[in-house]
Design an enzyme around this catalytic site. Sequence first.
Site, PDB file in Angstrom:
ATOM      1  N   LEU A   6       1.104   3.770   2.183  1.00 50.69           N
ATOM      2  CA  LEU A   6       1.814   4.298   3.520  1.00 50.69           C
ATOM      3  C   LEU A   6       2.926   3.353   3.623  1.00 50.69           C
ATOM      4  CD1 LEU A   6       2.758   5.544   6.243  1.00 50.69           C
ATOM      5  CD2 LEU A   6       0.456   4.092   7.126  1.00 50.69           C
ATOM      6  N   TYR A  27     -17.043   2.103   5.993  1.00 45.71           N
ATOM      7  CA  TYR A  27     -15.688   2.304   6.110  1.00 45.71           C
ATOM      8  C   TYR A  27     -15.238   3.035   7.410  1.00 45.71           C
ATOM      9  CZ  TYR A  27     -10.927   4.158   5.408  1.00 45.71           C
ATOM     10  OH  TYR A  27      -9.641   4.463   5.637  1.00 45.71           O
ATOM     11  N   GLY A  78       0.890  -1.156   0.069  1.00 47.08           N
ATOM     12  CA  GLY A  78      -0.299   0.026   0.032  1.00 47.08           C
ATOM     13  C   GLY A  78       0.876   1.124   0.154  1.00 47.08           C
ATOM     14  N   ASP A 117      -2.180 -12.474   5.201  1.00 50.32           N
ATOM     15  CA  ASP A 117      -3.711 -12.048   5.232  1.00 50.32           C
ATOM     16  C   ASP A 117      -3.942 -11.638   6.782  1.00 50.32           C
ATOM     17  OD1 ASP A 117      -6.398 -11.545   5.498  1.00 50.32           O
ATOM     18  OD2 ASP A 117      -6.896 -13.410   4.381  1.00 50.32           O
ATOM     19  N   ALA A 128      -5.354  -2.280   5.063  1.00 50.66           N
ATOM     20  CA  ALA A 128      -6.684  -1.995   5.481  1.00 50.66           C
ATOM     21  C   ALA A 128      -7.611  -2.091   4.302  1.00 50.66           C
ATOM     22  CB  ALA A 128      -6.691  -0.203   5.682  1.00 50.66           C
ATOM     23  N   LYS A 182     -13.440   1.070  10.659  1.00 55.07           N
ATOM     24  CA  LYS A 182     -12.161   1.583  11.214  1.00 55.07           C
ATOM     25  C   LYS A 182     -12.122   2.148  12.594  1.00 55.07           C
ATOM     26  CE  LYS A 182      -8.729   2.489   9.037  1.00 55.07           C
ATOM     27  NZ  LYS A 182      -7.551   1.646   8.770  1.00 55.07           N
TER      28      LYS A 182
HETATM   29  N1  NAP Z   1      -5.485   7.071   1.653  1.00 56.93           N
HETATM   30  C1  NAP Z   1      -6.034   7.731   2.378  1.00 56.93           C
HETATM   31  O1  NAP Z   1      -6.297   9.004   2.057  1.00 56.93           O
HETATM   32  C2  NAP Z   1      -6.167   7.487   3.907  1.00 56.93           C
HETATM   33  C3  NAP Z   1      -6.925   8.436   4.656  1.00 56.93           C
HETATM   34  C4  NAP Z   1      -6.954   8.238   6.250  1.00 56.93           C
HETATM   35  C5  NAP Z   1      -6.575   7.054   6.581  1.00 56.93           C
HETATM   36  N2  NAP Z   1      -5.904   6.110   5.762  1.00 56.93           N
HETATM   37  C6  NAP Z   1      -5.599   5.047   6.429  1.00 56.93           C
HETATM   38  O2  NAP Z   1      -4.182   4.712   6.240  1.00 56.93           O
HETATM   39  C7  NAP Z   1      -3.834   3.358   6.386  1.00 56.93           C
HETATM   40  C8  NAP Z   1      -2.845   3.173   5.076  1.00 56.93           C
HETATM   41  O3  NAP Z   1      -3.563   3.715   3.851  1.00 56.93           O
HETATM   42  P1  NAP Z   1      -3.182   3.634   2.438  1.00 56.93           P
HETATM   43  O4  NAP Z   1      -3.517   4.764   1.763  1.00 56.93           O
HETATM   44  O5  NAP Z   1      -1.708   3.019   2.511  1.00 56.93           O
HETATM   45  O6  NAP Z   1      -3.944   2.459   1.847  1.00 56.93           O
HETATM   46  P2  NAP Z   1      -3.727   1.452   0.652  1.00 56.93           P
HETATM   47  O7  NAP Z   1      -2.717   2.031  -0.353  1.00 56.93           O
HETATM   48  O8  NAP Z   1      -5.019   0.849  -0.089  1.00 56.93           O
HETATM   49  O9  NAP Z   1      -3.095   0.102   1.208  1.00 56.93           O
HETATM   50  C9  NAP Z   1      -3.956  -0.942   2.168  1.00 56.93           C
HETATM   51  C10 NAP Z   1      -3.046  -2.208   1.813  1.00 56.93           C
HETATM   52  O10 NAP Z   1      -3.599  -3.120   2.750  1.00 56.93           O
HETATM   53  C11 NAP Z   1      -3.890  -4.414   2.128  1.00 56.93           C
HETATM   54  N3  NAP Z   1      -4.660  -5.160   2.490  1.00 56.93           N
HETATM   55  C12 NAP Z   1      -5.963  -5.274   2.307  1.00 56.93           C
HETATM   56  N4  NAP Z   1      -6.527  -6.259   2.833  1.00 56.93           N
HETATM   57  C13 NAP Z   1      -5.533  -6.902   3.479  1.00 56.93           C
HETATM   58  C14 NAP Z   1      -5.526  -8.010   4.343  1.00 56.93           C
HETATM   59  N5  NAP Z   1      -6.689  -8.840   4.727  1.00 56.93           N
HETATM   60  N6  NAP Z   1      -4.561  -8.519   4.897  1.00 56.93           N
HETATM   61  C15 NAP Z   1      -3.192  -7.713   4.610  1.00 56.93           C
HETATM   62  N7  NAP Z   1      -3.376  -6.705   3.999  1.00 56.93           N
HETATM   63  C16 NAP Z   1      -4.406  -6.302   3.085  1.00 56.93           C
HETATM   64  C17 NAP Z   1      -3.864  -4.000   0.494  1.00 56.93           C
HETATM   65  O11 NAP Z   1      -3.472  -4.915  -0.296  1.00 56.93           O
HETATM   66  P3  NAP Z   1      -4.164  -5.335  -1.553  1.00 56.93           P
HETATM   67  O12 NAP Z   1      -4.162  -4.102  -2.473  1.00 56.93           O
HETATM   68  O13 NAP Z   1      -3.585  -6.446  -2.056  1.00 56.93           O
HETATM   69  O14 NAP Z   1      -5.741  -5.410  -1.254  1.00 56.93           O
HETATM   70  C18 NAP Z   1      -3.067  -2.563   0.362  1.00 56.93           C
HETATM   71  O15 NAP Z   1      -1.748  -3.081   0.038  1.00 56.93           O
HETATM   72  C19 NAP Z   1      -5.034   2.648   6.193  1.00 56.93           C
HETATM   73  O16 NAP Z   1      -5.169   2.201   7.847  1.00 56.93           O
HETATM   74  C20 NAP Z   1      -6.141   3.644   5.909  1.00 56.93           C
HETATM   75  O17 NAP Z   1      -7.322   3.278   6.683  1.00 56.93           O
HETATM   76  C21 NAP Z   1      -5.817   6.434   4.481  1.00 56.93           C
END
Ligand code: NAP
Length: 285
Positions: free
Chosen positions: A12, A125, A10, A36, A60, A129
Amino acid sequence: MRWLVTGGGGQLATRAVDLLDGSGDDVVALTSRDLDITDAAAVERAVADVRPDVVLNAAAYTAVDAAETDEATAAAVNEDGPRLLAEALARHGGRLLHVSTDYVFDGAADTPYDIGDPTGPRTAYGRTKLAGEQRVRAALPDRSHVVRTAWVYGGPGANFVDTMRRLEGERETVSVVADQLGCPTWARDLAAGLLELGRADVPGGVLHFVNAGQASWHDLAREVFRLVGADPGRVEPTDTASFPRPAPRPAWSVLSTRAWVAAGLTAPRPWRDALAAYLAAAPAV
Ligand SMILES: NC(=O)c1ccc[n+]([C@@H]2O[C@H](COP(=O)([O-])OP(=O)(O)OC[C@H]3O[C@@H](n4cnc5c(N)ncnc54)[C@H](OP(=O)(O)O)[C@@H]3O)[C@@H](O)[C@H]2O)c1
């Protein structure tokens, strides 16, 4: 120190691993294929094998609209997964940095949300969370941090900033909502903040990390255009009502980092500075 990073593919997680590589710390980063986090036995095995000092849970279910019709899957990843990680760390030792979101709030405020403000998610969502936050804090109260963030860009995969940069080359004008306010946050700055927190001696609890200041999506798009040398006037304002989505978007996603700074951690830089650094560093999309 030894780190275990989940959700390794992902936004982050990728930036966190970039920073950890070469830092002198050990890092094991596991993608969703490797681990997972909803699989209890796999989580137990990973924690027992790696014996991390800190787990950064960057895994996530982040598909905000899809969660409205698939809340069970979202809950498995956003609630059960973090709980399993916290429970494994309770057994084996180690700390958990768990990342959460502005969507735990109702989005109806007009001053920055602080860590103790009442939650009230309006989306599936956000509900999942918030439940994840509560599970983590209950299972590992002294050794967990929940770090809420918002409007993250700058890792692999689609994100708003890269989309605006691409559209600048494709369209004469773009329409962007001007009535949602938040804190644009570079994934790299968030990752650096989390690494600082993981190495610091800060009592467990909830914190917020976002780049400083606030902006609408329209402001952010205009700044992207300006920074790439295009006319910001090509970004036209529109409103939320013109872009109906399955999950309602919060009108107010501005988070206060008061508690972060009070804990002795480095104050996040202004979002415009972070955006300029990102665009200077990132290859064109
Ligand atoms: N992006 C934003 O604007 C934002 C804003 C506020 C908070 N956040 C929080 O910040 C954190 C990081 O977000 P991000 O933007 O880096 O998200 P992201 O790019 O969507 O990355 C999430 C990662 O989690 C993996 N994942 C999904 N299901 C899984 C599972 N069962 N086991 C293990 N890995 C799994 C996904 O893999 P796959 O792609 O293979 O499914 C993906 O690599 C999250 O907690 C999110 O809720 C994000």
